[in-house]
Design a protein around this motif. Sequence first.
Motif, mmCIF file in Angstrom:
data_model
loop_
_atom_site.group_PDB
_atom_site.id
_atom_site.type_symbol
_atom_site.label_atom_id
_atom_site.label_comp_id
_atom_site.label_asym_id
_atom_site.label_seq_id
_atom_site.Cartn_x
_atom_site.Cartn_y
_atom_site.Cartn_z
ATOM 1 N N SER A 265 -7.617 37.822 -77.121
ATOM 2 C CA SER A 265 -7.006 37.717 -78.444
ATOM 3 C C SER A 265 -7.410 36.413 -79.126
ATOM 4 C CB SER A 265 -5.480 37.809 -78.317
ATOM 5 O OG SER A 265 -4.867 37.893 -79.581
ATOM 6 N N GLY A 268 -10.880 36.836 -80.358
ATOM 7 C CA GLY A 268 -10.882 37.672 -81.555
ATOM 8 C C GLY A 268 -10.470 36.903 -82.799
ATOM 9 N N ASN A 269 -9.497 36.010 -82.650
ATOM 10 C CA ASN A 269 -9.071 35.190 -83.795
ATOM 11 C C ASN A 269 -10.198 34.292 -84.284
ATOM 12 O OD1 ASN A 269 -6.478 36.221 -83.873
ATOM 13 N ND2 ASN A 269 -5.630 34.646 -82.532
ATOM 14 N N HIS A 291 -9.863 42.077 -80.056
ATOM 15 C CA HIS A 291 -8.429 42.355 -80.236
ATOM 16 C C HIS A 291 -8.056 43.716 -79.663
ATOM 17 C CE1 HIS A 291 -7.327 38.785 -82.340
ATOM 18 N NE2 HIS A 291 -8.064 39.014 -83.403
ATOM 19 N N ARG A 308 -0.516 40.538 -80.656
ATOM 20 C CA ARG A 308 -1.883 41.015 -80.429
ATOM 21 C C ARG A 308 -2.178 42.235 -81.289
ATOM 22 N NH1 ARG A 308 -1.226 40.237 -73.857
ATOM 23 N NH2 ARG A 308 -1.139 37.941 -73.951
ATOM 24 N N ASN A 311 -2.713 40.918 -84.818
ATOM 25 C CA ASN A 311 -4.052 40.359 -84.988
ATOM 26 C C ASN A 311 -5.099 41.461 -85.157
ATOM 27 O OD1 ASN A 311 -2.985 37.801 -84.700
ATOM 28 N ND2 ASN A 311 -3.485 37.633 -82.532
ATOM 29 N N LEU A 312 -4.952 42.532 -84.383
ATOM 30 C CA LEU A 312 -5.880 43.662 -84.502
ATOM 31 C C LEU A 312 -5.798 44.250 -85.910
ATOM 32 C CD1 LEU A 312 -7.841 45.748 -83.293
ATOM 33 C CD2 LEU A 312 -5.831 46.998 -82.427
#
Length: 954
Positions: A265, A268-269, A291, A308, A311-312
């Motif tokens: 995660s 991914g950020n 994510h 999470r 964020n996705l």
Amino acid sequence: MLSQCFERTGKLSDISEAIAAGKRSIELTSLGHPDLPGHFSNLGSSFLRRFYQTGELHDISEAVSSQQKAVELTPLGHPNLPKLLNNLGGSFRHRFELTGELCDIAEAIALQQKALELTSPGQIILHEWSNLGTSFLRRYERTGELADIAESIAAYQRAVALTPPGHPNLPGQLGSLGGSFHHRFERTNQLSDIAEAIASQQRAVELTPPGHPNLPIVLSNLGNSFSSRFANTGWLSDITEAITLQQRAVKLTAPGHLELPRRLSNLGNSFYHRFTHTRELSDIGESVESHQRAVDLSPPGHPELPQRVNNLGISFLSRFEQTGDVSDITEALAAGRRAVELAPPGHVDLPGRLSNLATSFLSRFEKTLSFDDLKESIAHYKSAATATSGPPSIRFSAAKHWATLSHRHFTTFPETLLAFATAVRLISVIAGLEQTVQNRHSQLQSISSFTLQAAAAACALGRPDKAIEWLEQGRCLVWNQLNHLRTPLDDLRVTHPDLAHRVLEISKALESAGSRMSQSSTGTQALMSEKVGAEEEARSHIYLAKEWDNVIDTIRSTVPGFETFLLPPSCTTLLQNLPNSGWTIVINVHKDRSDALALRAGLDKPIHIELPGFSSEMAEKLRENLKKHLVDSKVRMREVEADEEDGRGCKPVGLSKGTVLRDILAYLWKEVVKPIFDALELVRSPPELPRIWWCATGPLAFLPLHAAGLYEKLNSHTIFDYAVSSYTPTATFLTNRVMNARRAPELEDASGLLLVSQPSTPGLSRIPGTMKEVHAIQTQLATCAVRLCILEGEAATIEAGLKEMDNYSCVHLACHAIQNKVEPLQSGFYFHDGPLSLSTIIKKDLKHADLAFLSACQTSAGEEKLSEEAVHLAGGMLAAGYRGVVATMWAIRDKQAPQVAGDFYEYLLAEDGAAMNGSRAAYALHHAMQKLRTRCDNSESSLLTWVPYVHFGL
């Protein structure tokens, strides 16, 4: 030994055997045996280690149960009790991390604090401090309470300070400290916090040997900090470093490891942040993939799963906005809904998730124009804005969208006014008293102008009363906060002296805390002891602000007649307490529209005057033209000119060219001032000129409204023919001064003038004209009974000046000035031994302060990025307690200053030569300017000479 082996190998069979051995040892130990508590504690630790690997609720519950028995079996005073309490607290914290139950984290903190209390002096307690820091951090992540993150940083700093070089725990302590600084940065955006985070985490990485099981988490967290700094600064090297670190962390994490979803995660950020800068589809594709893997690997019920999923959803939304692929916005909405549904009620992240869902609906509306999507977006923004928890900045942003969308698409929607009111109220929460003045101003730079949008909307909706209330509530916040801290308590003291005393004590402490230097002054290279001291001050500041809120709530809820104590005034209240003579004209300038709101004592509501010929774009253009013109004319500071003055007594301030200033004054007259005067039916040359208090917003606040007019060679038509002009930061300032004057002590005892002159300040250019200024003032006072104290040259020390300010109601400062735009309270006036800062002046309790004449340069020139905060010396002197201030918009000439001062005091003393009374100061300045104008013509050079003089206040 099996447990330690597991720590190195990660083999579940090792820790399962350890647990079995621990259970067997307890079975073989009789009740009351001194080793039994230790056996329970060891068993709990083994369950905890297995929990780290499996994340099973059963394991952490067994750990809590075993360690509780260990504590129960250990008598008070036993040397092992602090360690056992600390271990039990850690297990409660881990269970909280899994379940999100606030009672678990509260218990963890209480147990760990008790462990520290019971630890003998001199005993090494770095583990205890570190564990307590982690528990405070976890609660902060859940509730968003600033006090918790301050406590976390303080605890980690103590742990680092207690950890000797080379100790195997030092990397972990440094990494944890950096993590807390990172979390606070995400709340406050103070670059000093993220610099501290990166410095601590880099040291942690350097000290962690290759192959150590903690290396991946240290790498991932350092990457988070680089990524966050990139999001704030846009430094590409930071995001490149973040992705490299986090890719390495993921690579070093074994498949199935409990921490793998978190590290994915984080990665991914970082890809998302780089995409926002580069717009490379490959970056947002990597973000979505990371994510998605993090979500897929997170077990149901995991407390980090909602974030999470959120964020996705953000990554899907960003890809949709880039490509227009409908499947992406469908996925974004599905993820957004799920993230909201999974969030516990009252969770600190819920407003952010609601806002993200609202943004997804809005994005689809912009594609499909479906009003159902728009209504869904507005509804979720409203929910985020009105949430009872969460960062104020997130809630303000949601309220701003709620208000803007409602006003744009549903103009008459009943909730539009509520939306704007919610957003304006949150501005003061963002710039709260728990921060230093510098930090509050930093927060306000990007948000205070929203107040102008709210006022423009209120005017468009026919609610000028709301426009006034919101402008008063959302502007000049820092000065208003200071005014609240200094509010008179006479009425409260009569019935509730204890409460009054408590308010007084807290307010003094908050004033002092607010003027302290920001934590960036400690620097990343400072000693840990210095950093600990700075954090101690910051933590104390937060608790002071909470105590202030509590005592104000107590007063409002328990003291009859104080239900609205220190609440923003209603428009009706303002109108009842304005000065009895003259008009207060609030001019709101926004890109949507421009309006004047005329206030006068006795009116039921403001008089609303539309200004269709004026716009914020024009105001900004005029401000830029004036700024450039002053530079081109070499108008910078009060300097000596060797030329002889001409026969008129006026010399050009510099090499002025063209008619820029004259054109600006003409435009202001035609499109702003004259329409207002016509609407109010003000006539030219009345028997006695009325007062006008101008309260301008936006770029108009930097323009000379007081001098608007047509300056023709033979026949001028100007504001001077209609009224005597003053400025006020807000209407509330005037009402406060009026009400305070009704109960203030008489000024006779302190009536008089303190005159400070610095013709030659060490290290600065000479201004010998100040000696002429002193002579001109002495001449006017020579035939009067007014007390006069002169501090000149070496006698004008800071100590002497402060002492005499107590004894004289008026002060005249003929000297250099410094305007500190970064830390406004450090602005001040140069005395012989250095600058006397506003922060020092404000700390004085100047009960008799009446008039301040600031005969220095640019003392009313504010900070462009803070146009709504009156960040200038004149505003500061008003905040310090002076009822009126004469100041300057730009540089004044050394030759004209003595003439202006002489004419000013001649008029001021004409009516009552026995006392120095500032109530006629605005008329005195008007008189001095008219006399100066008669010695000049209407040329551009002459205008530059006299226009800068302004009056603020009563």
